[in-house]
Design an enzyme around this catalytic site. Structure first.
Site, short mmCIF file in Angstrom:
data_model
loop_
_atom_site.label_atom_id
_atom_site.label_comp_id
_atom_site.label_asym_id
_atom_site.label_seq_id
_atom_site.Cartn_x
_atom_site.Cartn_y
_atom_site.Cartn_z
N ASP A 32 0.70 -0.96 0.09
CA ASP A 32 -0.09 -0.24 0.18
C ASP A 32 0.99 1.28 -0.12
O ASP A 32 1.89 1.38 0.67
CB ASP A 32 -0.82 -0.08 1.05
CG ASP A 32 -2.14 0.92 1.10
OD1 ASP A 32 -2.28 1.15 -0.01
OD2 ASP A 32 -2.68 1.46 2.26
N LEU A 75 12.12 -20.22 -3.71
CA LEU A 75 11.16 -19.21 -3.44
C LEU A 75 9.75 -19.49 -4.21
O LEU A 75 10.00 -19.44 -5.31
CB LEU A 75 11.38 -17.96 -3.35
CG LEU A 75 10.62 -16.97 -3.03
CD1 LEU A 75 10.04 -16.88 -1.60
CD2 LEU A 75 10.97 -15.34 -3.41
N HIS A 92 3.45 3.46 -9.11
CA HIS A 92 3.32 2.05 -9.42
C HIS A 92 4.49 1.62 -9.92
O HIS A 92 4.89 0.42 -9.92
CB HIS A 92 2.09 2.06 -10.42
CG HIS A 92 0.80 2.46 -9.69
ND1 HIS A 92 0.40 1.66 -8.43
CD2 HIS A 92 -0.38 2.84 -10.15
CE1 HIS A 92 -0.77 2.19 -7.91
NE2 HIS A 92 -1.17 2.95 -9.17
#
Length: 229
Positions: A2, A113, A19
């Site tokens: 956020d 991962l 962004h």
């Protein structure tokens, strides 16, 4: 993740600049998680509610997602990272869906991962689609175990640590079922400013907590107690 828009606004930049910078933060955190030995990293990139944002911003985010798949998958694959995308995909373009499928297939054999991107995802949607799957299978009773097997992350362990940046202190419809016993960590840092040092601080906070899962402290093995030496 956020705070991209607010990060840009503070710098008198368009929201899209936030962004773009947020994608840089994703790269840094993925690298840090791999080096720290994290097994699963799930990033909430675009919620079912985010479709309500201005159309120009939504279009940019879809294009950014597409470009990221084009530019990052080879790097992920070279680092033995498996990519999975969570969400309905019903409102994604055919091109984006095809690119997601290709990326998932390319990295499917990697055993390092597991990086999951939640896009067009909502925790309520996840629970509802799981229940509907059981109904289609003819279930006459829904149990926790049966429902859990139909969730979009049924293949992964439940998260140990939930991190939210940007100063808000809520879950916002993210992995509602899976977060039942996760440790929550909130920071005022905006996502583009969240770096390895911030991640390590969050992990350090996690290791100082005592996870009892309904038990008392005395029932825990000594090495799991908060008051251990």
């Amino acid at each position: 993740m956020d705070g991209n828009g607010r990060w840009a606004k503070k710098r008198f930049l368009p929201r899209v600049a936030g962004h773009k910078r947020g994608l840089d933060a994703v790269r840094e955190i993925v690298k840090a998680c791999k080096e720290l030995g994290v097994g699963y990293l799930t990033l909430f990139a675009f919620s079912t509610e985010n479709w309500r944002r201005p159309q120009e911003e939504v279009s940019f985010l879809m294009e950014l997602f597409l470009r990221a798949l084009d530019n990052e998958v080879e790097r992920l694959h070279g680092n033995n990272i498996r990519l999975k995308v969570l969400g309905s995909r019903e409102r994604f373009s055919a091109e984006l869906c095809e690119r997601i499928d290709r990326a998932e297939q390319k990295t499917a054999g990697n055993d390092g991962l597991v990086l999951s991107i939640a896009a067009d995802y909502g925790g309520r949607w996840d629970i509802v689609q799981a229940a509907n799957q059981l109904l289609r299978q003819g279930a006459t009773e829904i149990t926790e175990e049966a429902l859990s097997r139909q969730l979009t992350m049924s293949w992964a362990p439940e998260p140990d640590l939930f991190i939210r940046t940007g100063g808000e202190q809520r879950i916002s419809n993210f992995l509602l079922w899976q977060l039942a016993y996760s440790e929550l960590y909130f920071t005022d840092l905006l996502w583009p400013d969240f770096d390895r040092a911030a991640l390590e601080q969050a992990v350090s906070s996690y290791w100082q907590r005592e996870r009892r899962f309904g038990r008392t402290s005395e029932q825990l093995p000594e090495h799991l107690r908060r008051d251990r030496p």
